[in-house]
Design an enzyme around this catalytic site. Structure first.
Site, PDB file in Angstrom:
ATOM      1  N   GLY A  36    -103.307  51.147  67.027  1.00 15.28           N
ATOM      2  CA  GLY A  36    -102.552  51.642  65.875  1.00 15.28           C
ATOM      3  C   GLY A  36    -101.104  51.901  66.276  1.00 15.28           C
ATOM      4  O   GLY A  36    -100.167  51.444  65.611  1.00 15.28           O
ATOM      5  N   HIS A  37    -100.923  52.607  67.400  1.00 16.21           N
ATOM      6  CA  HIS A  37     -99.555  52.844  67.895  1.00 16.21           C
ATOM      7  C   HIS A  37     -98.894  51.504  68.226  1.00 16.21           C
ATOM      8  O   HIS A  37     -97.715  51.296  67.946  1.00 16.21           O
ATOM      9  CB  HIS A  37     -99.577  53.688  69.172  1.00 16.21           C
ATOM     10  CG  HIS A  37    -100.130  55.062  69.003  1.00 16.21           C
ATOM     11  ND1 HIS A  37    -101.346  55.452  69.518  1.00 16.21           N
ATOM     12  CD2 HIS A  37     -99.618  56.149  68.383  1.00 16.21           C
ATOM     13  CE1 HIS A  37    -101.552  56.718  69.230  1.00 16.21           C
ATOM     14  NE2 HIS A  37    -100.538  57.173  68.538  1.00 16.21           N
ATOM     15  N   GLU A 148     -99.550  55.376  58.362  1.00 15.56           N
ATOM     16  CA  GLU A 148    -100.055  55.933  57.100  1.00 15.56           C
ATOM     17  C   GLU A 148    -101.360  56.700  57.286  1.00 15.56           C
ATOM     18  O   GLU A 148    -101.858  57.298  56.349  1.00 15.56           O
ATOM     19  CB  GLU A 148    -100.274  54.816  56.073  1.00 15.56           C
ATOM     20  CG  GLU A 148     -98.986  54.311  55.482  1.00 15.56           C
ATOM     21  CD  GLU A 148     -99.200  53.289  54.372  1.00 15.56           C
ATOM     22  OE1 GLU A 148    -100.356  52.857  54.155  1.00 15.56           O
ATOM     23  OE2 GLU A 148     -98.198  52.924  53.746  1.00 15.56           O
ATOM     24  N   ASP A 150    -101.719  59.330  58.989  1.00  8.16           N
ATOM     25  CA  ASP A 150    -101.278  60.704  58.732  1.00  8.16           C
ATOM     26  C   ASP A 150    -100.445  60.677  57.454  1.00  8.16           C
ATOM     27  O   ASP A 150     -99.215  60.808  57.479  1.00  8.16           O
ATOM     28  CB  ASP A 150    -100.462  61.213  59.920  1.00  8.16           C
ATOM     29  CG  ASP A 150    -101.321  61.318  61.166  1.00  8.16           C
ATOM     30  OD1 ASP A 150    -102.240  62.144  61.173  1.00  8.16           O
ATOM     31  OD2 ASP A 150    -101.097  60.535  62.111  1.00  8.16           O
ATOM     32  N   VAL A 176    -104.506  51.162  61.054  1.00  3.66           N
ATOM     33  CA  VAL A 176    -105.198  50.101  61.811  1.00  3.66           C
ATOM     34  C   VAL A 176    -106.635  50.583  62.039  1.00  3.66           C
ATOM     35  O   VAL A 176    -106.848  51.736  62.430  1.00  3.66           O
ATOM     36  CB  VAL A 176    -104.498  49.814  63.155  1.00  3.66           C
ATOM     37  CG1 VAL A 176    -105.244  48.741  63.936  1.00  3.66           C
ATOM     38  CG2 VAL A 176    -103.057  49.383  62.912  1.00  3.66           C
TER      39      VAL A 176
HETATM   40  O1  PAF Z   1     -98.295  61.689  64.482  1.00  2.00           O
HETATM   41  C1  PAF Z   1     -98.108  62.173  65.612  1.00  2.00           C
HETATM   42  O2  PAF Z   1     -98.599  61.673  66.623  1.00  2.00           O
HETATM   43  C2  PAF Z   1     -97.258  63.427  65.763  1.00  2.00           C
HETATM   44  O3  PAF Z   1     -97.478  64.311  64.724  1.00  2.00           O
HETATM   45  C3  PAF Z   1     -95.758  63.121  65.928  1.00  2.00           C
HETATM   46  C4  PAF Z   1     -95.171  62.489  64.687  1.00  2.00           C
HETATM   47  C5  PAF Z   1     -95.549  62.212  67.126  1.00  2.00           C
HETATM   48  C6  PAF Z   1     -94.998  64.427  66.186  1.00  2.00           C
HETATM   49  O4  PAF Z   1     -95.443  65.062  67.345  1.00  2.00           O
END
Ligand code: PAF
Length: 284
Positions: A36-37, A148, A150, A176
């Site tokens: 996903g990242h 999305e 989160d 994902v």
């Molecule tokens: O979604 C995340 O992993 C975290 O909330 C973020 C946006 C990196 C902030 O620490």
């Protein structure tokens, strides 16, 4: 790819890039990176000359100490993955670097942050806004990428950017999923094999509810999801809300608005999992 640990060094490196007219993209993460990242970073690499990925487990957004302690930390593996997909800089600061003194700023974006996660994780979004604003100020990106999954976080960050006039574009990227539907999450690493099977019921229920929604009212669909999750041993529903995708406020009927999303949080054993599904897609 270069690993940087201080804001000073990061700003020196990015200052040079900016002087050369390069565009800068930022992907904020808490590490324990997964596909996903990787999808966010790949998009960031494609759309910008320089891709900065921050890896920082932000203590101010954890309202549960145990969750913070147990959050997976895998910087070496994260760097390997990021190198392979073309990130330019990994910014992995210490807690003291980001918070040399306690952050007393208070962010509040009611009513976006007073529903759902805002109710169940008091202070969470304040912490998210504290760190994301610090990252925006340190990196000064042209674009910043958020998933999305989160969904509420993305809406709140968009609102923060709007209200604070940050000169950058927020890019929201689709969830994902594993081939079997499970939404990718760093927390999945904490699920046992049996729990992972149990957790599959979350996405399965959401997918079935989209079909169900075609012939049922919103209230019936909400109950369908709640009942289906309640019927699974090992899952404990924290909330399921069907909301307007822009305002995040509860919607009562399908015809009430044009963009409708179901947001769910479920405990699978001790692991808190979130997911969401679109019942009505945003029309742009
Ligand atoms: O979604 C995340 O992993 C975290 O909330 C973020 C946006 C990196 C902030 O620490």
């Amino acid at each position: 790819m270069k690993l940087i640990q201080t804001i000073k060094e990061l700003q020196a490196a990015l200052g040079e890039c900016r002087a050369q007219g390069k565009t800068i993209g930022l992907v904020p993460t808490m590490g324990a990176l997964h596909a996903g990242h990787a999808s966010l970073v790949k998009r960031c690499v494609t759309e910008n000359d320089v891709a900065v990925v921050s890896v920082f487990v932000n203590p101010t957004q954890f309202n549960d100490k145990n969750d913070l302690l147990k959050y997976p930390r895998t910087l070496e593996a994260d760097c390997k993955l990021l190198e392979g997909i073309g990130a330019t800089y990994v910014f992995a600061p210490s807690v003291d670097e980001m918070y040399p003194e306690p952050d007393t700023r208070h962010f509040s974006y009611a009513p976006l942050d007073t529903v759902m996660e805002g109710v169940h994780r008091p202070g969470h979004f304040n912490g998210v806004c504290q760190i994301v604003s610090k990252l925006f100020e340190a990196v000064r990106p042209d674009r910043a990428y958020f998933g999305e999954k989160d969904f509420q976080q993305l809406a709140i960050i968009r609102e923060m950017v709007r209200q604070m006039h940050y000169p950058l574009q927020i890019v929201g990227c689709p969830i994902v999923r594993e081939a079997d539907g499970l939404a990718l999450s760093s927390r999945n690493a904490r699920l046992s094999a049996a729990e992972r099977e149990t957790a599959l019921n979350i996405s399965r229920t959401l997918f079935s509810s989209v079909e169900y929604a075609k012939t049922h009212t919103l209230a019936e669909t909400k109950r369908f999801v709640e009942d289906a999750i309640a019927a699974v041993e090992g899952l404990e529903l924290e909330y399921f809300e069907i909301v307007d995708g822009n305002t995040l406020q509860t919607v009562r009927a399908w015809e009430d608005t044009g963009y409708i999303v179901g947001c769910i949080t479920v405990y699978c054993g001790e692991v808190r999992l979130i997911d969401n599904i679109k019942y009505k897609e945003e029309t742009k």
